[in-house]
Enzyme design. Structure first.
Site, short mmCIF file in Angstrom:
data_model
loop_
_atom_site.label_atom_id
_atom_site.label_comp_id
_atom_site.label_asym_id
_atom_site.label_seq_id
_atom_site.Cartn_x
_atom_site.Cartn_y
_atom_site.Cartn_z
N TRP A 39 0.86 -1.18 0.00
CA TRP A 39 0.00 0.00 0.00
C TRP A 39 0.89 1.23 0.00
CZ3 TRP A 39 -2.01 2.78 4.80
CH2 TRP A 39 -2.99 3.73 4.45
N ASP A 90 -1.22 -5.68 9.09
CA ASP A 90 -2.16 -4.70 8.57
C ASP A 90 -3.39 -5.50 8.15
OD1 ASP A 90 -2.00 -1.94 6.17
OD2 ASP A 90 -3.68 -2.85 7.20
N LYS A 115 -13.63 -0.87 5.02
CA LYS A 115 -14.18 -1.69 3.94
C LYS A 115 -15.24 -2.65 4.41
CE LYS A 115 -10.21 -0.24 1.99
NZ LYS A 115 -9.26 0.65 2.70
#
Lengths: 417, 410
Positions: B138, B220, B256
């Site tokens: 990311w 993560d 999300k």
């Protein structure tokens, strides 16, 4: 063996510890004068009626979704927030040299502003730039600037314990002697914790020195409307500095004046010389925000934005704010009257001369052992909690007054991180 | 002259710039495959029905007010989300050695965790501890750790462009050769941007090396439930590491899987050896939070806490999550089928082997540019596409365009 075995225990944040202790205390007459939030006359938290109304509107609005906000925040919030600080007819806004960064409360605004200054202000000498905070000041100012990277946080004289007022001579003196380009954190109104603000004339003197010595102006504005009941009055100092040509930052909080403490609604207003500098500054703010919280939370900003941008809701909000401000003023008045009626030694004028949520009573630690109020890190009291004291019998207030050594405070203690 | 006159213009964040360009584009059949947010088959944003319900409950609850949350956040949020990550029956939770810090999304959790590690891990204020992030990763990982003060951000081998899969050998070799006590940012599931996760066996081998070499595990975890449709499956790696005795951090995001992108709902789960260490760690986390955002925002945390702690809402949420995960799986399957039917050069198995929102298509920058400029299909220059941007209406156009890009542009 834990990888964390060398991690020391941190001491708790004083004001939260105070409230935690208060909760544990089972004494029937306990009073929490430490909390930094509005309380009604029944000592209850207050969700502003206009906030409740707008929350309902938001939940019913099916055109709203939860997509990421832009990094700098909800556009209509940012512009409305900066407008409320600088005024609808602000020339600086009309000249497109004012920008806003939606932040996590006043703390977030201070932090982003501090991070920016650490990276980009004062040439290559950035880390060493002195940051001046008032003596005393909000206990978190020092920590925010330190964690942003500044190594040299200094006090500027502010509270005069002997006369229970502003030490203007000391303040001006510190301004004269500060290294050029030092950063000064100024309280826009309702100084926390003393409740003592410079007069308009005093602000003018302060501005004159700051301009001459090229000092950076960083306003902390957490009580607009809440202090005097008037948005315009409480923004006078900020607007004066802007009209005087300063580039500056204003860390705005909507925690108190909207009662939205836990939704973390803040705005960093940036006033620049021109729109190009502003654009570059905002682009760097984006980079800083991106690695901190990426983009800000929506709920509180939506509430504030809807309210500020709708004439009807805006009027209702101003009414709610005045309700809060008026109650504080009433409590100040009543406390002073009762102390005077009791013939309490000392003068108590400062209680009504001070402004905003807090009062620096001039009482010292002895106070806390005589009454059943919890021990405090500093004797700044929330005037709104005074209603409890006032409602109870005069013996209660007598406790306040029969303690020995209601001497002046040693402000140095409250400066340290 | 402005005191800001020397401040340079910063380059815009790529993924947001992409969406801006897409928005400005007038082409009637334009497609946005860049944005990292769920879209329905109609190409619309989706507020989860359970979220809508929870919001209505919250607004009608007169017992709730807006008083400051504790610095570490809403207690019922913190406990319920750590439980969701580690499992209801997690021994670590029962042993009182799991703590949580409510943070501003996954970013906030990474940042607070990074600040803590810089202050207290591997010595005091040791800014030289290497931080390893996957190649690729990311785009914000490196920057977050840099902002926290770390000076040495390094890649670990991850994506094998040749095989369009995991470079497992390279990964293990980086684990073996890095300095002891280095910090590794691992994607718990649905690797961003490649969509390629280690298998369970591979995770076991990774864990073994990391334990032996005393490497710090920082997960993560942004897609729990969203990747496979199953909360437990997506948490397997995290739970495995905990069961192996690791102390670790896990940055959770609920952006999300709850569709709550803009309420910034995240959590830093901390697993420690014991309660005493945990207590001291949390006390220092408070100090770090206090000078960053003071205390976290309430709305999103309330929505999540209410949902996770109420059986009916929890069940509805799991369905909503499965709806999203299933649509993605369908789009993957359809895209692959269409590319194969078109006889598009190359292999496209990776599209269905990869998992989560993103797919690393393997398209090169020139091919990507072709898609953006000629076909008005917006995707990251890395070749990453967001599967959620595909719909039954646009999938043919996208498949044909990819076919064209691959055959026309080398």
């Amino acid at each position: 063996m834990s990888v964390f075995s060398d991690v020391p225990q941190a001491s708790p944040v004083a004001v939260f510890k105070l409230t935690a202790d208060f909760r544990e205390d089972s004494h029937p007459l306990k009073v929490n004068l430490g909390v930094g939030a509005y309380r009604t006359d029944d000592s209850q938290p207050w969700v502003l009626p206009v906030v409740k109304k707008v929350e309902r509107l938001i939940v019913e609005d099916s055109s709203l979704n939860h997509e990421y906000l832009p990094i700098l925040g909800l556009p209509e919030f940012r512009s409305a927030a900066s407008k409320v600080a600088l005024g609808d007819d602000s020339p600086a806004i009309a000249e497109n040299r004012v920008g806003g960064v939606q932040t996590l409360g006043g703390t977030g605004a201070l932090r982003i502003g501090a991070d920016f200054l650490w990276r980009w202000y004062n040439g290559t000498n950035k880390t060493a730039t002195p940051v001046y905070v008032s003596a005393p000041t909000w206990e978190n100012h020092n920590g925010v600037f330190t964690d942003a990277g500044f190594k040299d946080i200094r006090p500027y004289r502010y509270w005069d314990a002997a006369k229970r007022g502003l030490d203007l001579t000391g303040l001006l003196d510190d301004l004269e002697n500060a290294p050029e380009r030092s950063i000064f954190v100024l309280h826009a109104c309702a100084h926390n914790p003393t409740g003592t603000d410079p007069s308009q004339d005093e602000w003018k003197k302060i501005a004159e020195v700051m301009k001459r010595r090229k000092l950076f102006v960083f306003f902390d504005s957490a009580y607009q409307g809440f202090a005097s009941g008037s948005l315009e009055r409480d923004a006078w100092a900020i607007r004066f500095f802007v009209s005087d040509g300063f580039e500056l930052f204003v860390a705005q909080s909507f925690s108190k004046n909207f009662g939205l403490y836990n939704e973390r609604v803040g705005n960093l207003t940036v006033v620049a010389h021109d729109s190009k500098s502003l654009a570059c500054t905002l682009s760097q703010m984006e980079k800083i925000v991106r690695t901190c919280w990426s983009n800000p939370p929506s709920q509180g900003a939506r509430i504030v934005s809807k309210t500020l941008n709708s004439p009807e809701l805006f009027a209702e909000w101003k009414g709610n704010v005045k309700t809060m401000a008026d109650r504080v003023l009433l409590m100040r008045d009543q406390l002073k009257t009762k102390l005077q009626a009791l013939g309490t030694p000392g003068t108590w004028e400062h209680i009504t001369q001070q402004i905003g949520m807090f009062s620096f009573t001039g009482l010292n630690r002895e106070y806390t052992t005589c009454t059943h109020t919890p021990a405090q890190a500093h004797p700044s009291v929330n005037m709104l909690c005074i209603s409890e004291l006032c409602q109870q019998s005069s013996t209660r207030v007598k406790h306040l007054t029969t303690c020995p050594d209601t001497a002046a405070l040693d402000c140095d203690k409250y400066f340290k991180h | 002259m402005s005191i800001f006159c020397k401040v340079p213009q910063a380059a815009p964040v790529a993924v947001f710039k992409l969406t801006q360009d897409f928005t400005k584009d007038q082409f009637p059949t334009k497609v946005n495959l860049g944005v990292g947010a769920y879209r329905t088959d109609e190409g619309q944003t989706w507020v989860l029905p359970v979220v809508k319900r929870a919001e209505k409950i919250i607004v009608s609850d007169d017992r709730l007010n807006h008083e400051y949350l504790p610095i570490l956040g809403l207690p019922e949020f913190r406990s319920s989300v750590s439980r969701i990550a580690l499992g209801d029956d997690s021994p670590a939770i029962q042993e009182n050695r799991v703590g949580a810090v409510q943070c501003l999304g996954g970013t906030g959790a990474l940042r607070i965790g990074a600040e803590f590690l810089r202050c207290f891990y591997n010595g005091n204020n040791n800014t030289k501890t290497p931080i390893y992030v996957s190649a690729p990763t990311w785009e914000n990982h490196g920057a977050v750790f840099t902002s926290a003060g770390f000076q040495d951000i390094r890649p670990y081998k991850y994506w094998d462009a040749q095989t369009r899969g995991l470079d497992f050998v390279g990964f293990l070799s980086d684990l073996e050769s890095c300095p002891e006590r280095s910090i590794f940012v691992l994607h718990a599931c649905a690797h961003n941007p490649t969509g390629t996760d280690p298998t369970q066996d591979q995770w076991k081998q990774i864990a073994q090396v990391m334990m032996r070499r005393k490497l710090f595990v920082f997960f993560d975890f942004a897609y729990q439930g969203f990747a496979s449709g199953n909360l437990e499956n997506d948490a397997w790696a995290l739970r495995y590491f905990v069961s192996r005795g690791f102390e670790l951090f896990c940055a959770q995001s609920f952006s999300k899987n709850f569709g709550l992108y803009n309420e910034r709902v995240g959590n830093l789960t901390i697993v420690s050896r014991d309660t005493d260490n945990l207590k001291r760690v949390l006390s220092q986390m408070e100090m770090i939070v206090r000078t960053t955002w003071s205390n976290p925002p309430s709305q999103g945390a309330r929505v999540v806490a209410l949902t996770l702690t109420s059986p009916e809402l929890f069940s509805e949420w799991k369905d909503n999550v499965k709806t999203m995960a299933d649509r993605i799986l369908l789009m993957r399957s359809q895209l692959k089928a269409k590319l194969q039917a078109l006889g598009t050069p190359g292999t496209w198995d990776h599209i269905t082997e990869q998992i989560g929102m993103f797919s690393f298509t393997g398209l090169n920058p020139k091919q990507v540019e072709y898609l953006v400029k000629e076909k008005h299909i917006y995707l990251m220059s890395s070749g990453r596409i967001n599967m959620c941007g595909l719909t039954t209406k646009n999938i043919d156009y996208v498949a044909e365009s990819i076919h064209e890009a691959v055959t026309v542009v080398q």
